[in-house]
Write a protein that holds these residues in place. Sequence first.
Motif, PDB file in Angstrom:
ATOM      1  N   CYS A 108      -5.919  -2.421   2.872  1.00  0.00           N
ATOM      2  CA  CYS A 108      -6.314  -3.194   1.708  1.00  0.00           C
ATOM      3  C   CYS A 108      -6.065  -4.658   2.040  1.00  0.00           C
ATOM      4  O   CYS A 108      -5.114  -4.979   2.769  1.00  0.00           O
ATOM      5  N   TYR A 141     -15.383  -3.701  -2.109  1.00  0.00           N
ATOM      6  CA  TYR A 141     -14.667  -4.935  -2.374  1.00  0.00           C
ATOM      7  C   TYR A 141     -14.828  -5.327  -3.838  1.00  0.00           C
ATOM      8  O   TYR A 141     -15.680  -4.787  -4.553  1.00  0.00           O
ATOM      9  N   CYS A 166      -3.173   0.184  -3.849  1.00  0.00           N
ATOM     10  CA  CYS A 166      -3.039  -1.164  -3.298  1.00  0.00           C
ATOM     11  C   CYS A 166      -2.647  -2.092  -4.437  1.00  0.00           C
ATOM     12  O   CYS A 166      -3.294  -2.084  -5.499  1.00  0.00           O
ATOM     13  N   GLN A 213       0.845  -1.192   0.000  1.00  0.00           N
ATOM     14  CA  GLN A 213       0.000   0.000   0.000  1.00  0.00           C
ATOM     15  C   GLN A 213       0.881   1.243   0.000  1.00  0.00           C
ATOM     16  O   GLN A 213       1.898   1.290   0.689  1.00  0.00           O
ATOM     17  N   TRP A 246     -11.196  -3.091   0.610  1.00  0.00           N
ATOM     18  CA  TRP A 246     -10.697  -1.936   1.344  1.00  0.00           C
ATOM     19  C   TRP A 246     -11.490  -1.796   2.643  1.00  0.00           C
ATOM     20  O   TRP A 246     -12.722  -1.844   2.640  1.00  0.00           O
TER      21      TRP A 246
END
Lengths: 112, 111
Positions: free
Chosen positions: A91, A48, A23, A6, A34
């Motif tokens: 993430c 997601y 990410c 990240q 997330w």
Amino acid sequence: NAGVTQTPKFQVLKTGQSMTLQCAQDMNHEYMSWYRQDPGMGLRLIHYSVGAGITDQGEVPNGYNVSRSTTEDFPLRLLSAAPSQTSVYFCATLASGGDTQYFGPGTRLTVL
Amino acid sequence: RKEVEQDPGPFNVPEGATVAFNCTYSNSASQSFFWYRQDCRKEPKLLMSVYSSGNEDGRFTAQLNRASQYISLLIRDSKLSDSATYLCVVNKASNTGKLIFGQGTTLQVKP
């Protein structure tokens, strides 16, 4: 293998600014998510994705956009930052049929 | 009501003690269950999955009671290194990566 990465690790924004949290994963996992983590609230799902080209909203999606053009990348965009978005953002990935969700190291965001 | 509820603690215990954490979940259709561990300012990491038959990994034992919608984690012979926040996690729909987290229970093991 780097696993889940990240960037940035830390970020300070002013109210109204926009930015993208990056990410990336090198494990070829289909599922990416997330989360944000606030004191006393646990982790809450923002958005997601179950695969490239497919995204869906989680529990707290307002103020955030995502896209998934490749398996590897799942950026989170803050459209117009607000102080309420001050948080730690994680993430995570999950392999299809797998049990273990792997988290990135997090991005600590402060909105002034 | 939160979907996954935990006592936030903190639990302060001496080294060598046995400590138990409980967690309840509201959705009876939940499919799989986990305990994650999170160290201060770090990302969560899977500690163990929780099965109906119960499972044990060294000093750690996890139990699931579907009828009562209740999950537990038992830590025996606590070590200083066990100090962390323990997150109860529920997966409502398999294979989506869509996990629901409890707020976590903080454990502090003291010498």
